[in-house]
Enzyme design. Sequence first.
Site, PDB file in Angstrom:
ATOM      1  N   GLY A   1      -4.314 -43.008  35.757  1.00 23.47           N
ATOM      2  CA  GLY A   1      -5.045 -41.745  35.652  1.00 23.47           C
ATOM      3  C   GLY A   1      -6.547 -41.877  35.511  1.00 23.47           C
ATOM      4  O   GLY A   1      -7.238 -40.861  35.442  1.00 23.47           O
TER       5      GLY A   1
ATOM      6  N   GLU B   1      -1.473 -48.666  34.461  1.00 28.61           N
ATOM      7  CA  GLU B   1      -1.023 -48.404  35.836  1.00 28.61           C
ATOM      8  C   GLU B   1      -2.080 -47.667  36.654  1.00 28.61           C
ATOM      9  O   GLU B   1      -1.792 -46.623  37.240  1.00 28.61           O
ATOM     10  CB  GLU B   1       0.251 -47.550  35.802  1.00 28.61           C
ATOM     11  N   PRO B   2      -3.308 -48.164  36.706  1.00 34.36           N
ATOM     12  CA  PRO B   2      -4.305 -47.441  37.491  1.00 34.36           C
ATOM     13  C   PRO B   2      -4.004 -47.553  38.984  1.00 34.36           C
ATOM     14  O   PRO B   2      -3.539 -48.583  39.452  1.00 34.36           O
ATOM     15  CB  PRO B   2      -5.620 -48.163  37.151  1.00 34.36           C
ATOM     16  N   GLY B   3      -4.238 -46.487  39.703  1.00 29.77           N
ATOM     17  CA  GLY B   3      -4.111 -46.511  41.155  1.00 29.77           C
ATOM     18  C   GLY B   3      -5.450 -46.111  41.749  1.00 29.77           C
ATOM     19  O   GLY B   3      -6.206 -46.930  42.281  1.00 29.77           O
TER      20      GLY B   3
ATOM     21  N   TYR C   1      -4.741 -42.082  47.670  1.00 34.04           N
ATOM     22  CA  TYR C   1      -4.073 -40.841  48.078  1.00 34.04           C
ATOM     23  C   TYR C   1      -4.664 -40.324  49.390  1.00 34.04           C
ATOM     24  O   TYR C   1      -4.806 -39.127  49.589  1.00 34.04           O
ATOM     25  CB  TYR C   1      -4.136 -39.783  46.957  1.00 34.04           C
TER      26      TYR C   1
ATOM     27  N   CYS D   1      -3.640 -27.010  63.268  1.00 32.26           N
ATOM     28  CA  CYS D   1      -3.535 -25.551  63.346  1.00 32.26           C
ATOM     29  C   CYS D   1      -3.133 -24.962  62.002  1.00 32.26           C
ATOM     30  O   CYS D   1      -2.007 -24.510  61.799  1.00 32.26           O
ATOM     31  CB  CYS D   1      -2.541 -25.174  64.429  1.00 32.26           C
TER      32      CYS D   1
HETATM   33  C1  LIG Z   1       0.617 -41.749  40.042  1.00 33.90           C
HETATM   34  C2  LIG Z   1       0.944 -42.575  38.870  1.00 33.90           C
HETATM   35  C3  LIG Z   1       0.012 -43.505  38.379  1.00 33.90           C
HETATM   36  C4  LIG Z   1      -1.351 -43.698  38.956  1.00 33.90           C
HETATM   37  O1  LIG Z   1      -2.211 -42.630  38.751  1.00 33.90           O
HETATM   38  P1  LIG Z   1      -3.762 -42.796  39.159  1.00 33.90           P
HETATM   39  O2  LIG Z   1      -4.342 -41.482  38.827  1.00 33.90           O
HETATM   40  O3  LIG Z   1      -3.791 -43.089  40.611  1.00 33.90           O
HETATM   41  O4  LIG Z   1      -4.316 -43.902  38.347  1.00 33.90           O
HETATM   42  C5  LIG Z   1       0.405 -44.305  37.325  1.00 33.90           C
HETATM   43  N1  LIG Z   1       1.631 -44.192  36.754  1.00 33.90           N
HETATM   44  C6  LIG Z   1       2.532 -43.292  37.183  1.00 33.90           C
HETATM   45  C7  LIG Z   1       3.849 -43.218  36.520  1.00 33.90           C
HETATM   46  C8  LIG Z   1       2.223 -42.451  38.254  1.00 33.90           C
HETATM   47  O5  LIG Z   1       3.133 -41.571  38.685  1.00 33.90           O
END
Ligand SMILES: *Cc1c(COP(=O)(O)O)cnc(C)c1O
Length: 417
Positions: free
Chosen positions: A228, A262-264, A361, A332
């Site tokens: 997050g 868990e950063p994405g 994303y 469209c």
């Molecule tokens: C989507 C998600 C993340 C990553 O969130 P980011 O905002 O991209 O860091 C981490 N853990 C879980 C369980 C998620 O569903």
Amino acid sequence: MGPLPLNELAERFDTPLYVYDLQEVDRRCQAFHTAFRDVDFLLAYSVKANGNLAVLRRLASLGSGADIVSGGELHRCLAAGMPAERIYFAGVGKRRDEMVAGLEAGIGAFHVESAGELSLLGEVARASGATAPVGIRVNPDILSPTFHEYTRTGHAASKFGVPMDEARDLFRWAWKHPSLDLRGAVVHIGSQILDPAPYLNAQRSILQIVRDLKSEGIELEYADLGGGFGVGYQGDPGLDPGEVAALLLPELAPTGLRLLLEPGRSIVGEAGILLVRVLYVKRSGGKVFVVTDGGMTELLRPSHYGGFHRVEPVEEASDRPTEEVDVVGPVCESGDFLARERALPLPEPGEVLAVRTAGAYGFTMASNYNSRCRPAEVVVDGTRVHLARRRESLDDLIQGESIPDWPEQGTDPSSAS
Ligand SMILES: *Cc1c(COP(=O)(O)O)cnc(C)c1O
């Protein structure tokens, strides 16, 4: 991202095109490792942000693990050479076959989100003669200050996690189950969070549970505080992992627990750019529309979440008049736009625009709507460039489809003999 030869890349690989700077991925990863070096730490990168194999391979080589949400993401991680024991399987709706696949691969743990799921996992493990490593995701009922309701996940009324008052019973149940190996407590409070304070609240909820369980003789190995971490879509620096670490570590370090994050988005967001080419400049109803060859099918965030992305010409354009424009795609749908009411040096057809902070994303939410081929993805490492996913072809679009060979019952008069 540093100065990449964006125009050259657009020429060479065509547009729309995703470009990922692997050195930026390195820097983002390193920032987490530095911030949390005083505890036993695993960065479990959230694959749903960007699952490109070349990106996953880079992350694996940096010592990262993965947070996955489907059997498909498990397949990707294994194909990229991610060690299975560093893979953590999240998600509210795991199927039995996905559990079996995770067990067979030997993943780090399943992150379970309901009593029903925990019970099925126990059953599946027993039937396979295996022991399933488990973490339980709790819902701490924290309303995370994030930009869109779809990105809040830690409040009681969201579908995610087990409510705090039920969680303890679930931990006890898992602890006693002969085919489950209880390892961790997990929380993920939302996405694009720019304030470190909610992480401390989430950690306190988790540590309270850990303490309560410990007093009953139930020992957990890790706390997972989810992802997050927000990025700077407006060109600001985003949430600094160091700032979060400074807040978390004084209470976390003395517990001796391992920390998972868990950063994405914050690992790959800033590392990615979407290149689109201007097709037409159209004036209508007092507005200026810059129509490009990329839109919601390539980058859904603006239309799905009202997400903001900076859009800039890749060539120097300061000598041109600036106008307020909408940058829209060819799909469209009126909701098909990349940017709205944006001051931009008025571009010309053929010109390439860079949509910034598009590494997370972006491609993962791309679709074939309007039968559009999904774009190519290129990774750059200094002066090295690699086509990490080729552009889809027209044949890719219809692959797997078939027409029944039943006698035609149509009433097309032209086919009557
Ligand atoms: C989507 C998600 C993340 C990553 O969130 P980011 O905002 O991209 O860091 C981490 N853990 C879980 C369980 C998620 O569903």
